[in-house]
Design a protein around this motif. Sequence first.
Motif, PDB file in Angstrom:
ATOM      1  N   UNK A   1     -44.385 -46.032  47.856  1.00  0.00           N
ATOM      2  CA  UNK A   1     -43.303 -45.793  46.760  1.00  0.00           C
ATOM      3  C   UNK A   1     -42.206 -45.133  47.551  1.00  0.00           C
ATOM      4  N   UNK A   2     -42.469 -44.121  48.171  1.00  0.00           N
ATOM      5  CA  UNK A   2     -41.424 -43.351  48.962  1.00  0.00           C
ATOM      6  C   UNK A   2     -40.421 -44.270  49.776  1.00  0.00           C
TER       7      UNK A   2
ATOM      8  N   UNK B   1     -34.441 -31.140  39.547  1.00  0.00           N
ATOM      9  CA  UNK B   1     -34.274 -31.854  38.279  1.00  0.00           C
ATOM     10  C   UNK B   1     -33.484 -33.205  38.407  1.00  0.00           C
ATOM     11  N   UNK B   2     -32.714 -33.191  39.476  1.00  0.00           N
ATOM     12  CA  UNK B   2     -31.959 -34.609  39.722  1.00  0.00           C
ATOM     13  C   UNK B   2     -32.821 -35.713  40.139  1.00  0.00           C
ATOM     14  N   UNK B   3     -33.963 -35.566  40.666  1.00  0.00           N
ATOM     15  CA  UNK B   3     -34.845 -36.679  41.174  1.00  0.00           C
ATOM     16  C   UNK B   3     -36.327 -36.548  40.485  1.00  0.00           C
ATOM     17  N   UNK B   4     -36.952 -37.449  40.041  1.00  0.00           N
ATOM     18  CA  UNK B   4     -37.981 -37.481  39.581  1.00  0.00           C
ATOM     19  C   UNK B   4     -39.160 -37.644  40.717  1.00  0.00           C
ATOM     20  N   UNK B   5     -40.444 -37.072  40.284  1.00  0.00           N
ATOM     21  CA  UNK B   5     -41.490 -37.320  41.471  1.00  0.00           C
ATOM     22  C   UNK B   5     -42.474 -38.220  40.782  1.00  0.00           C
ATOM     23  N   UNK B   6     -42.855 -39.050  41.491  1.00  0.00           N
ATOM     24  CA  UNK B   6     -43.937 -40.133  41.194  1.00  0.00           C
ATOM     25  C   UNK B   6     -45.099 -39.607  41.837  1.00  0.00           C
TER      26      UNK B   6
END
Length: 181
Positions: free
Chosen positions: A154-155, A138-143
């Motif tokens: 992107x990464x 929940x801390x990081x979005x996932x593109x």
Amino acid sequence: MSHTEPCPQCRTKGEDKNGDNLHTHPEYAYKKCFKCDYFESIDGMLSGKCIEVADRGITKATCEKYDIQMMEYTGKFYQKKLPIDVDKHRCALFNYYDNTNKPVLQKIRSMSTKQFITLKGNTKFKGLFGKQAFNPSKKWPIVITEGEWDAVSVWQATGVPAVSIPMGVGSVGILAEELEW
């Protein structure tokens, strides 16, 4: 259960004197040397090398994280359902993993002709490319991107986890199946 054995590539260079560089992972159907990057499939899937892809600006570390391998492919591509024979054609091999982190599908794509694509393994598999490289939080979005090169770019540029749908916008429907992840 995994085990080790001599790496044929290291042995030709006089290395791997203990005969334990090649790690066999039968549960994932491959053998890999962590010294020289030698890779061998044990179930008919293809293998290449994780190397820098300079013409795309992608580092070796990024290729290793996503398990992208470069190879010279000899076989058939299909363009508009017509077979096209190629010999030693420079390609990228994108490995798709199931929920147990086992590679189950390979997408082989030409580096010179975007439309030249072929698949190996479980061609009915529906999943996201690159998801084995990240643990959702929940801390990081996932593109989510439209293509494998987009996800790794992107990464690599941002450090933000990125995955790709398998076959462009035509496969956007699989996102409903991946919501839990």
